[in-house]
Design a protein around this motif. Sequence first.
Motif, PDB file in Angstrom:
ATOM      1  N   GLU A 270      36.240  40.754  47.066  1.00 17.07           N
ATOM      2  CA  GLU A 270      35.463  39.663  47.305  1.00 17.07           C
ATOM      3  C   GLU A 270      35.504  38.532  47.233  1.00 17.07           C
ATOM      4  N   TYR A 272      37.137  38.092  44.308  1.00 16.91           N
ATOM      5  CA  TYR A 272      38.994  37.639  44.745  1.00 16.91           C
ATOM      6  C   TYR A 272      39.476  37.115  45.239  1.00 16.91           C
ATOM      7  N   ASN A 273      39.081  37.330  46.323  1.00 19.51           N
ATOM      8  CA  ASN A 273      39.681  36.440  47.660  1.00 19.51           C
ATOM      9  C   ASN A 273      38.872  35.059  47.631  1.00 19.51           C
ATOM     10  N   GLU A 274      37.557  34.868  46.944  1.00 18.66           N
ATOM     11  CA  GLU A 274      36.816  34.000  46.956  1.00 18.66           C
ATOM     12  C   GLU A 274      37.149  32.976  45.411  1.00 18.66           C
ATOM     13  N   GLY A 275      38.237  33.742  44.902  1.00 16.48           N
ATOM     14  CA  GLY A 275      38.270  32.660  43.291  1.00 16.48           C
ATOM     15  C   GLY A 275      38.052  32.655  42.551  1.00 16.48           C
ATOM     16  N   LEU A 276      36.390  33.436  42.978  1.00 14.79           N
ATOM     17  CA  LEU A 276      35.314  33.753  41.524  1.00 14.79           C
ATOM     18  C   LEU A 276      36.302  34.639  40.250  1.00 14.79           C
ATOM     19  N   GLU A 278      39.999  37.211  38.363  1.00 21.03           N
ATOM     20  CA  GLU A 278      41.095  37.182  37.965  1.00 21.03           C
ATOM     21  C   GLU A 278      41.230  38.885  38.374  1.00 21.03           C
ATOM     22  N   TRP A 287      39.536  42.923  35.528  1.00 18.94           N
ATOM     23  CA  TRP A 287      38.926  42.024  36.356  1.00 18.94           C
ATOM     24  C   TRP A 287      38.642  41.447  35.188  1.00 18.94           C
ATOM     25  N   VAL A 290      36.777  33.906  36.174  1.00 17.88           N
ATOM     26  CA  VAL A 290      37.588  33.260  36.166  1.00 17.88           C
ATOM     27  C   VAL A 290      37.239  31.458  35.001  1.00 17.88           C
TER      28      VAL A 290
END
Length: 292
Positions: A270, A272-276, A278, A287, A290
């Motif tokens: 979730e 990763y998909n939100e760009g929070l 990487e 992980w 970002v």
Amino acid sequence: MGLRKLSDFAYLYPGSPSTLFRIHKGKVVIVDPGHGKSRHKDLAREARKLGLEIKAQLATHGHADHVAVSTKLEAPLYIHRFEFSIAESPLARDIITFGAKAPKGFLVFQFPEEVRVHAVFEWGDELFGLKTVDLSGHSPGMTGFLDKESGLIYAGDAFFGERLLETVGVPYFVDVSSFKRSLGELMKYAEEGYLLIPSHGMPVKGEEAEEVLRKNLNRVEKTEELVLELLKTPRSIDEIAFELMKEYSVEITPKKLALNLVPVRAIIAEFYNEGLIEAVVEKGLKWRVVKG
């Protein structure tokens, strides 16, 4: 230990999971038959006490602890179509819990037998006086069974009793957004005065039901906050799950850690998909938040 009467048509047989008995047209339909060497005998005995035959079995989802004894009861098993292969295939059950074929005896409710599913349903279907409700998140086809006549909803593993939360740490789910949405759906039923029955925990109603649902949601949201905090330093999924269990003062065992890895993976996906966050490679896949 015997049946607890919930209404003129509904009874609950205790266990983990508990089993719902619903009387329909002079026969009994059971929800989540469960597991255990003598469980099927117990259920058949209770049906005989009612003077009724078990007509069908319904399953909230295909995890082993909910369907293991279904093959020992002479009644067809119904399950949501998303759960069909999970219920029928021992390998599929391993994969959804462990991520691959699991070491023998490693998972909490692992069993090698195949389960026969006789029919599949869709959310919104009416079955034996019960309406199927989308409560996905814990598993892809997690289904609640709404009994308007009795004023209850059997919610399966869409939420957990407080004792289980304290024992495990993070509620088990494969999709965090769906799990939270399902808690919101259950809150609506609680506000309308329905009795909410989890598979693992005591039936709750009114303010008590709302409080238990909030505790589930708070645990998920706190876990999300902790994961973001932990990922200020690159960490692997195993490291995250380990730190979460320490935070929640949960006994750390291989089996419990394996269970906690699943919702952690769901949260990672979730974020990763939100760009929070990487992915990075630092002596393994890790992980991190970002930067910037």
